[in-house]
Design a protein around this motif. Structure first.
Motif, PDB file in Angstrom:
ATOM      1  N   ARG A 178       2.441   1.741  -3.393  1.00 12.69           N
ATOM      2  CA  ARG A 178       1.442   2.220  -4.356  1.00 12.69           C
ATOM      3  C   ARG A 178       1.140   3.699  -4.156  1.00 12.69           C
ATOM      4  O   ARG A 178       1.014   4.465  -5.104  1.00 12.69           O
ATOM      5  N   GLN A 179       1.066   4.103  -2.879  1.00 14.00           N
ATOM      6  CA  GLN A 179       0.797   5.506  -2.588  1.00 14.00           C
ATOM      7  C   GLN A 179       1.944   6.386  -3.050  1.00 14.00           C
ATOM      8  O   GLN A 179       1.730   7.461  -3.615  1.00 14.00           O
ATOM      9  N   SER A 231     -14.393   3.500  -3.268  1.00 13.05           N
ATOM     10  CA  SER A 231     -13.289   4.085  -2.504  1.00 13.05           C
ATOM     11  C   SER A 231     -13.551   5.565  -2.265  1.00 13.05           C
ATOM     12  O   SER A 231     -14.093   6.263  -3.131  1.00 13.05           O
ATOM     13  N   CYS A 267     -15.646   1.302  -7.329  1.00 13.83           N
ATOM     14  CA  CYS A 267     -15.137   0.512  -6.205  1.00 13.83           C
ATOM     15  C   CYS A 267     -15.528   1.076  -4.846  1.00 13.83           C
ATOM     16  O   CYS A 267     -15.156   0.505  -3.822  1.00 13.83           O
ATOM     17  N   CYS A 297     -15.742   6.736  -5.412  1.00 17.68           N
ATOM     18  CA  CYS A 297     -15.687   6.185  -6.764  1.00 17.68           C
ATOM     19  C   CYS A 297     -16.921   5.329  -7.000  1.00 17.68           C
ATOM     20  O   CYS A 297     -17.273   4.481  -6.169  1.00 17.68           O
ATOM     21  N   THR A 341      -7.686   2.835  -7.438  1.00 16.85           N
ATOM     22  CA  THR A 341      -8.032   1.443  -7.140  1.00 16.85           C
ATOM     23  C   THR A 341      -8.553   0.704  -8.360  1.00 16.85           C
ATOM     24  O   THR A 341      -8.096  -0.395  -8.678  1.00 16.85           O
ATOM     25  N   CYS A 342      -9.520   1.301  -9.071  1.00  9.49           N
ATOM     26  CA  CYS A 342     -10.149   0.593 -10.200  1.00  9.49           C
ATOM     27  C   CYS A 342      -9.900   1.273 -11.545  1.00  9.49           C
ATOM     28  O   CYS A 342     -10.388   0.796 -12.573  1.00  9.49           O
ATOM     29  N   GLN A 362      -4.957   8.807  -3.541  1.00 12.03           N
ATOM     30  CA  GLN A 362      -6.079   7.975  -3.991  1.00 12.03           C
ATOM     31  C   GLN A 362      -6.223   7.964  -5.515  1.00 12.03           C
ATOM     32  O   GLN A 362      -7.117   7.314  -6.038  1.00 12.03           O
ATOM     33  N   CYS A 370      -9.206   6.802 -10.827  1.00 14.11           N
ATOM     34  CA  CYS A 370      -9.286   6.205  -9.486  1.00 14.11           C
ATOM     35  C   CYS A 370      -8.076   5.290  -9.300  1.00 14.11           C
ATOM     36  O   CYS A 370      -7.780   4.450 -10.159  1.00 14.11           O
ATOM     37  N   THR A 393       0.834  -1.207   0.000  1.00 10.79           N
ATOM     38  CA  THR A 393       0.000   0.000   0.000  1.00 10.79           C
ATOM     39  C   THR A 393       0.864   1.252   0.000  1.00 10.79           C
ATOM     40  O   THR A 393       0.600   2.203  -0.735  1.00 10.79           O
TER      41      THR A 393
END
Length: 204
Positions: free
Chosen positions: A14-15, A113, A111, A108, A55-56, A139, A53, A11
């Motif tokens: 990724r951030q 989020s 997802c 979102c 995440t997705c 994010q 986004c 995480t």
């Protein structure tokens, strides 16, 4: 325990990656704004940035709706896509001591989020954020339009075998070219004979 620490590490990586991409997008936007203000030619500038986004990867907005940034931790957009859902439940948010704000969460659509917030009520120091879409940099992901540069090289294409149909077409083209060359040679001979009709008689 090990799996949880591994997830936390992924995480964080990724951030950091998302922050670096958004930082680069922010830098590009500032360069574009400076070029506009100075009236310089922008032909060599990078294209608009699409925000996704993290995440997705659904698109949530682009730099054409840019409204500003806040210490590279938030970006503000004037307009967003239908993939952003504005929450209905108001809540208190305090980014700094004695900076209490009333906000709505931005989610979102794909997802669910939480991507950021809309400020409904702010202290005077944060008035510039009110009624804009504020997104947390960590994010988001981003893509610069026009950044694609990979092309298919002719050398990398496989050589296809010559089929019977292809061979017939090639032979027909060669025959037509041969006929054309012979015809041009005959015409050239006639032209030369016409230019020197008594050449043979004048020779000893």
């Amino acid at each position: 325990m090990a799996s949880r620490s591994s997830e936390n590490l992924d995480t964080k990586r990724r951030q950091r990656g998302a922050e670096s991409r958004i930082d680069e997008a922010t830098r590009i936007l500032h360069v574009d704004e400076d070029a506009c203000n100075s009236g310089e030619d922008k032909d060599d500038d990078d294209g608009p940035v699409v925000f996704l986004c993290g995440t997705c990867n659904l698109p949530i907005g682009d730099s054409l709706s840019w409204a500003g940034s806040d210490n590279e931790s938030q970006i503000q957009l004037k307009r967003v896509t239908d993939n952003v859902l504005v929450g209905k439940e108001q809540r208190i948010y305090e980014p700094k001591p004695k900076h209490r704000c009333l906000i709505l969460d931005l989610r979102c659509k794909g997802c669910q989020s939480i991507l950021g917030m809309v400020y409904l009520s702010t202290p005077k120091a944060l008035d510039y954020k009110r009624f804009t879409f504020c997104f947390r940099v960590q994010q988001l992901d981003s893509y610069v339009l026009g950044s694609a540069n990979q092309e298919v090289a002719a050398e990398s294409l496989p050589e296809l075998p010559l089929t019977v149909e292809d061979r017939g077409v090639v032979e027909q083209q060669l025959l037509e070219m041969k006929t054309l060359v012979v015809s041009m040679a005959q015409r050239l001979e006639k032209i030369e004979e016409g230019l020197h009709p008594d050449l043979d008689e004048s020779l000893p």
